[in-house]
Design a protein around this motif. Structure first.
Motif, PDB file in Angstrom:
ATOM      1  N   GLY A  70      23.433  41.114  38.035  1.00 51.70           N
ATOM      2  CA  GLY A  70      24.561  41.092  37.109  1.00 51.70           C
ATOM      3  C   GLY A  70      25.209  42.455  36.974  1.00 51.70           C
ATOM      4  O   GLY A  70      26.428  42.584  36.994  1.00 51.70           O
ATOM      5  N   ASP A  71      24.382  43.482  36.864  1.00 47.36           N
ATOM      6  CA  ASP A  71      24.897  44.844  36.735  1.00 47.36           C
ATOM      7  C   ASP A  71      25.678  45.263  37.978  1.00 47.36           C
ATOM      8  O   ASP A  71      26.773  45.815  37.878  1.00 47.36           O
ATOM      9  CB  ASP A  71      23.735  45.806  36.480  1.00 47.36           C
ATOM     10  N   LEU A  77      33.304  44.707  39.608  1.00 47.82           N
ATOM     11  CA  LEU A  77      34.373  44.004  38.880  1.00 47.82           C
ATOM     12  C   LEU A  77      34.332  42.486  39.061  1.00 47.82           C
ATOM     13  O   LEU A  77      35.338  41.811  38.894  1.00 47.82           O
ATOM     14  CB  LEU A  77      35.756  44.557  39.265  1.00 47.82           C
ATOM     15  N   GLN A  78      33.179  41.946  39.367  1.00 47.79           N
ATOM     16  CA  GLN A  78      32.995  40.502  39.518  1.00 47.79           C
ATOM     17  C   GLN A  78      32.348  39.960  38.236  1.00 47.79           C
ATOM     18  O   GLN A  78      31.181  39.581  38.215  1.00 47.79           O
ATOM     19  CB  GLN A  78      32.128  40.210  40.747  1.00 47.79           C
ATOM     20  N   TYR A  79      33.129  39.937  37.167  1.00 51.13           N
ATOM     21  CA  TYR A  79      32.592  39.664  35.846  1.00 51.13           C
ATOM     22  C   TYR A  79      32.086  38.238  35.666  1.00 51.13           C
ATOM     23  O   TYR A  79      31.076  38.020  35.000  1.00 51.13           O
ATOM     24  CB  TYR A  79      33.617  40.010  34.770  1.00 51.13           C
ATOM     25  N   ASP A  80      32.761  37.247  36.238  1.00 51.42           N
ATOM     26  CA  ASP A  80      32.293  35.870  36.097  1.00 51.42           C
ATOM     27  C   ASP A  80      30.918  35.690  36.727  1.00 51.42           C
ATOM     28  O   ASP A  80      30.027  35.078  36.132  1.00 51.42           O
ATOM     29  CB  ASP A  80      33.296  34.877  36.708  1.00 51.42           C
ATOM     30  N   GLU A  81      30.748  36.217  37.924  1.00 47.57           N
ATOM     31  CA  GLU A  81      29.458  36.115  38.603  1.00 47.57           C
ATOM     32  C   GLU A  81      28.397  36.934  37.871  1.00 47.57           C
ATOM     33  O   GLU A  81      27.249  36.513  37.739  1.00 47.57           O
ATOM     34  CB  GLU A  81      29.571  36.577  40.063  1.00 47.57           C
ATOM     35  N   ALA A  82      28.780  38.110  37.397  1.00 48.83           N
ATOM     36  CA  ALA A  82      27.839  38.956  36.655  1.00 48.83           C
ATOM     37  C   ALA A  82      27.324  38.216  35.425  1.00 48.83           C
ATOM     38  O   ALA A  82      26.113  38.201  35.158  1.00 48.83           O
ATOM     39  CB  ALA A  82      28.513  40.259  36.252  1.00 48.83           C
ATOM     40  N   GLU A  83      28.228  37.587  34.712  1.00 51.71           N
ATOM     41  CA  GLU A  83      27.843  36.850  33.503  1.00 51.71           C
ATOM     42  C   GLU A  83      26.807  35.770  33.822  1.00 51.71           C
ATOM     43  O   GLU A  83      25.832  35.585  33.086  1.00 51.71           O
ATOM     44  CB  GLU A  83      29.084  36.225  32.869  1.00 51.71           C
ATOM     45  N   GLY A 104      27.358  42.254  26.953  1.00 52.03           N
ATOM     46  CA  GLY A 104      28.232  43.058  26.099  1.00 52.03           C
ATOM     47  C   GLY A 104      29.253  43.835  26.907  1.00 52.03           C
ATOM     48  O   GLY A 104      30.433  43.902  26.551  1.00 52.03           O
ATOM     49  N   VAL A 105      28.815  44.396  28.017  1.00 52.01           N
ATOM     50  CA  VAL A 105      29.725  45.145  28.898  1.00 52.01           C
ATOM     51  C   VAL A 105      30.778  44.210  29.495  1.00 52.01           C
ATOM     52  O   VAL A 105      31.969  44.534  29.531  1.00 52.01           O
ATOM     53  CB  VAL A 105      28.935  45.877  30.011  1.00 52.01           C
ATOM     54  N   VAL A 106      30.341  43.042  29.953  1.00 50.78           N
ATOM     55  CA  VAL A 106      31.288  42.071  30.522  1.00 50.78           C
ATOM     56  C   VAL A 106      32.318  41.660  29.467  1.00 50.78           C
ATOM     57  O   VAL A 106      33.522  41.617  29.747  1.00 50.78           O
ATOM     58  CB  VAL A 106      30.538  40.831  31.086  1.00 50.78           C
ATOM     59  N   ALA A 107      31.848  41.389  28.257  1.00 55.55           N
ATOM     60  CA  ALA A 107      32.771  41.010  27.179  1.00 55.55           C
ATOM     61  C   ALA A 107      33.757  42.144  26.893  1.00 55.55           C
ATOM     62  O   ALA A 107      34.956  41.900  26.682  1.00 55.55           O
ATOM     63  CB  ALA A 107      31.989  40.637  25.918  1.00 55.55           C
ATOM     64  N   PHE A 108      33.279  43.380  26.892  1.00 57.48           N
ATOM     65  CA  PHE A 108      34.157  44.535  26.661  1.00 57.48           C
ATOM     66  C   PHE A 108      35.232  44.607  27.742  1.00 57.48           C
ATOM     67  O   PHE A 108      36.418  44.799  27.446  1.00 57.48           O
ATOM     68  CB  PHE A 108      33.333  45.831  26.636  1.00 57.48           C
TER      69      PHE A 108
END
Length: 194
Positions: A70-71, A77-83, A104-108
Motif C-alpha cells: 500500500g505504501d 500515486l496509485q491511491y485506489d490500489e494502495a487503499e 490517512g495518507v491516502v485520504a489526505f
C-alpha cells in the motif's frame, strides 16, 4: 547485516548484499520484506511491490507486506490500489498502525480530510505520542484551517522530536500566516537542519 546497512541509508550496498544471500534466504519472507523496503527507499516502487508479493506468498497472514505494498503504491500515486492493500492489512490485524496511517495518507491526498482525521485520530489512540502521526494530523488540521488544533499537535510532535522538520515547517507557516513572524521564521529556518 543487510538490515544494519539499510538502516544506515546505504541502500545500494544493502541490495548488493541481499543479492549475495538470496539463495540462502529465498524461503524466508523477511528476506523479501527487507528487499522490498530497500527497493522502496530507492524509489523502485514496482520492484518493491514484487518483493512484497513474494513475502506474501511465503507468509500470507503477515499484515506488514500488505501495508508495505500500500505504501509503495501510494508513493506511486496509485491511491485506489494502495487503499485496497491497506484494508487487506487491517483485515488481518484491525489495529495495524502502518495500515491505519496509510489510509490517512491516502485520504489526505484525496482531500478527504474528515476521513484523514478519522484515521490519524484512530492511530493516535493506539500510540498517543507517535511524532509522525502527530505531524500528519497537524497537517490535516492545518489544511482545514483548524490552526489552534494544528499547533497543539505540532507542538507535541516537536517536543517529542525537536528535529522534526516537517512539523516545524508547518508550524512556521501557521505562525507566519497569523503574523507571529519571530517564532514563525525561527521554525521556518530550522528546517535547514535536514
Amino acid at each position: 547485516f543487510p538490515v544494519t546497512i539499510y538502516k544506515q541509508g546505504k541502500n545500494s550496498e544493502a541490495l548488493s548484499l541481499l543479492d549475495d544471500v538470496k539463495s540462502q534466504y529465498q524461503k524466508d519472507y523477511k528476506y523479501y520484506l527487507l528487499r522490498g523496503l530497500v527497493e522502496a527507499s530507492q524509489n523502485e516502487h514496482e520492484f518493491s511491490v514484487k518483493s512484497f508479493i513474494e513475502a506474501i506468498k511465503l507468509e500470507p497472514l503477515d499484515p506488514m507486506a500488505y501495508a508495505n505494498i500500500g505504501d509503495a503504491l501510494a508513493k506511486n500515486l496509485q491511491y485506489d490500489e494502495a487503499e485496497k492493500y491497506f484494508k487487506l492489512a487491517l483485515q488481518l490485524e484491525p489495529d495495524f498502525m502502518e495500515a491505519i496511517c496509510g489510509l490517512g495518507v491516502v485520504a489526505f491526498q484525496r482531500c478527504d480530510y474528515d476521513a484523514c482525521e478519522h484515521y490519524f485520530l484512530r492511530a493516535l489512540e493506539l500510540r498517543p505520542n507517535h511524532e509522525v502521526v502527530l505531524t500528519n494530523i497537524g497537517n490535516c488540521y492545518s489544511v482545514q484551517g483548524k490552526y489552534k488544533e494544528a499547533l497543539k499537535v505540532l507542538d507535541k510532535a516537536i517536543s517529542i522530536d525537536p528535529r522534526n522538520s516537517l512539523a516545524r515547517t508547518n508550524r512556521a507557516l501557521i505562525r507566519l500566516g497569523a503574523g507571529k513572524f519571530e517564532k514563525g521564521w525561527a521554525d521556518y529556518f530550522y528546517r535547514d537542519w535536514e
